[in-house]
Structures are given as structure tokens and as C-alpha cells.
Design a protein around this motif. Structure first.
Motif, PDB file in Angstrom:
ATOM      1  N   LEU A 187      31.947  30.388  34.608  1.00 39.32           N
ATOM      2  CA  LEU A 187      30.543  30.393  35.024  1.00 39.32           C
ATOM      3  C   LEU A 187      29.890  31.754  34.789  1.00 39.32           C
ATOM      4  O   LEU A 187      28.727  31.827  34.370  1.00 39.32           O
ATOM      5  N   GLU A 188      30.623  32.830  35.049  1.00 41.39           N
ATOM      6  CA  GLU A 188      30.081  34.169  34.793  1.00 41.39           C
ATOM      7  C   GLU A 188      29.810  34.361  33.297  1.00 41.39           C
ATOM      8  O   GLU A 188      28.806  34.957  32.910  1.00 41.39           O
TER       9      GLU A 188
ATOM     10  N   THR B 253      43.525  28.992  44.353  1.00 45.30           N
ATOM     11  CA  THR B 253      42.871  30.286  44.152  1.00 45.30           C
ATOM     12  C   THR B 253      42.744  30.602  42.668  1.00 45.30           C
ATOM     13  O   THR B 253      41.685  31.050  42.206  1.00 45.30           O
ATOM     14  N   GLN B 254      43.787  30.343  41.913  1.00 48.22           N
ATOM     15  CA  GLN B 254      43.751  30.604  40.472  1.00 48.22           C
ATOM     16  C   GLN B 254      42.746  29.692  39.776  1.00 48.22           C
ATOM     17  O   GLN B 254      42.016  30.129  38.877  1.00 48.22           O
TER      18      GLN B 254
ATOM     19  N   VAL C 291      40.039  28.359  41.071  1.00 49.94           N
ATOM     20  CA  VAL C 291      38.692  28.812  41.422  1.00 49.94           C
ATOM     21  C   VAL C 291      38.346  30.088  40.656  1.00 49.94           C
ATOM     22  O   VAL C 291      37.209  30.250  40.197  1.00 49.94           O
ATOM     23  N   ALA C 292      39.306  30.984  40.482  1.00 43.27           N
ATOM     24  CA  ALA C 292      39.061  32.214  39.731  1.00 43.27           C
ATOM     25  C   ALA C 292      38.734  31.897  38.266  1.00 43.27           C
ATOM     26  O   ALA C 292      37.831  32.512  37.679  1.00 43.27           O
ATOM     27  N   ARG C 293      39.447  30.923  37.676  1.00 42.53           N
ATOM     28  CA  ARG C 293      39.159  30.544  36.283  1.00 42.53           C
ATOM     29  C   ARG C 293      37.758  29.941  36.171  1.00 42.53           C
ATOM     30  O   ARG C 293      37.001  30.267  35.255  1.00 42.53           O
ATOM     31  N   GLU C 294      37.416  29.054  37.115  1.00 42.28           N
ATOM     32  CA  GLU C 294      36.085  28.449  37.092  1.00 42.28           C
ATOM     33  C   GLU C 294      34.999  29.514  37.256  1.00 42.28           C
ATOM     34  O   GLU C 294      33.961  29.456  36.596  1.00 42.28           O
ATOM     35  N   SER C 295      35.255  30.478  38.088  1.00 40.65           N
ATOM     36  CA  SER C 295      34.296  31.552  38.311  1.00 40.65           C
ATOM     37  C   SER C 295      34.107  32.377  37.047  1.00 40.65           C
ATOM     38  O   SER C 295      32.981  32.750  36.697  1.00 40.65           O
ATOM     39  N   ALA C 296      35.187  32.657  36.347  1.00 40.90           N
ATOM     40  CA  ALA C 296      35.091  33.430  35.108  1.00 40.90           C
ATOM     41  C   ALA C 296      34.294  32.671  34.048  1.00 40.90           C
ATOM     42  O   ALA C 296      33.469  33.256  33.329  1.00 40.90           O
TER      43      ALA C 296
END
Length: 165
Positions: free
Chosen positions: A143-144, A133-134, A136-141
Motif C-alpha cells: 500500500l505504501e 504480523t508478517q 500485515v507488514a507485507r500488505e502495508s509495504a
């Protein structure tokens, strides 16, 4: 992507084995039902008669010559259906035996496991999920952030047409 091959865990091996046995049971049960209710070639021919089969009794062996012997086509169909039924029944027996072995293995595993071991396994699984989960959250940040930079650059290029050329 570099993927490392990870050896399957015992639980995953057990589950795949269970799925394979259940699939085999289902397939063999279907075969058994088909062979038990099998439609012979004689019955198929009678269901959709054509001019040739009505006029030529020797074609397909549909004429009964001896009252104690069935026509050759019916005899062949009966033998085939009988063989399919026996084979399906034997395969179901073997698959059922394998399934019972898998169930015994599961019951023994559950009996042998202590509460502490179960709690440790749950904690490990929970930690793995949290790490994923962490990540994926880092990758999402990231990409954003990249998306925001692209959007900002497009806005800036639209406001200053002289800087674009």
C-alpha cells in the motif's frame, strides 16, 4: 471476500458458554431484585394520583371490603411479584448450576493438561501471531508503494501540464 467458516475451538465454545451463563445470571438477578422491590399498580397509582382515581374507589379495586382479604389490585400485584420472584430464583439456581459445571470443566482441563501441551499451544499461538504480523507488514509495504506511485504521478503531472492534455 471468501470467508471459510472455521469451527470454534473448544476454548472459544467454553468462553461463549461462560458469557451466556453470566449474562443469564445477571439478567435473572436483576429480575429478582425488581420483583422483590416491585412497585405495585396501587403504589404507582398513589404516586401520581389523578382526579378519577381519587373519586372512584372501585376503579383498580383499591377499596378494601374485607379486613382479611387485600384489595383485588394488591392481591394481583402480590401474586405476580411472588411468581416473578420464584421464577427468577429458579433461573438463578439453574444458571449457577451451569456456571459450576463450567468451572469444574475448566479445573479438570487444567489438571489434565501437561506442561508440554501448554507449551505447544503457546508456541502455536505465537507462530500464528507472527504470521499475521508478517502478512500485515507485507500488505502495508504494498500500500505504501502504491501511495508513493500515485503521489509521484501527481507531482509529475503537475510539473508537465502539456503531457496531461
Amino acid at each position: 471476500m471468501n470467508r471459510e467458516e472455521v469451527e470454534a475451538k473448544p476454548a472459544e465454545k467454553w468462553l461463549s458458554s461462560l458469557n451466556a451463563v453470566c449474562n443469564r445470571l445477571t439478567t435473572q438477578y436483576l429480575t429478582l431484585l425488581k420483583s422483590a422491590a416491585g412497585m405495585s399498580t396501587v403504589a404507582k397509582r398513589n404516586a401520581a394520583p389523578d382526579a378519577i382515581s381519587l373519586t372512584e374507589g372501585h376503579r383498580g379495586g383499591g377499596v378494601m371490603l374485607d379486613p382479611n382479604e387485600p384489595p383485588p389490585a394488591l392481591a394481583a400485584d402480590s401474586a405476580l411479584i411472588s411468581l416473578q420472584t420464584k421464577l427468577a430464583a429458579q433461573n438463578i439456581a439453574v444458571a449457577s448450576s451451569n456456571l459450576l459445571d463450567l468451572i469444574r470443566t475448566l479445573r479438570l482441563s487444567a489438571l489434565l493438561m501437561e506442561e508440554q501441551v501448554i507449551d505447544e499451544e503457546e508456541e502455536i499461538e505465537c507462530e500464528i501471531c507472527m504470521e499475521e504480523t508478517q502478512a500485515v507488514a507485507r500488505e502495508s509495504a504494498v500500500l505504501e508503494g502504491e501511495l508513493f506511485n500515485i503521489w509521484r504521478d501527481e507531482l509529475m503531472a503537475g510539473c508537465h501540464p502539456s503531457s496531461a492534455s
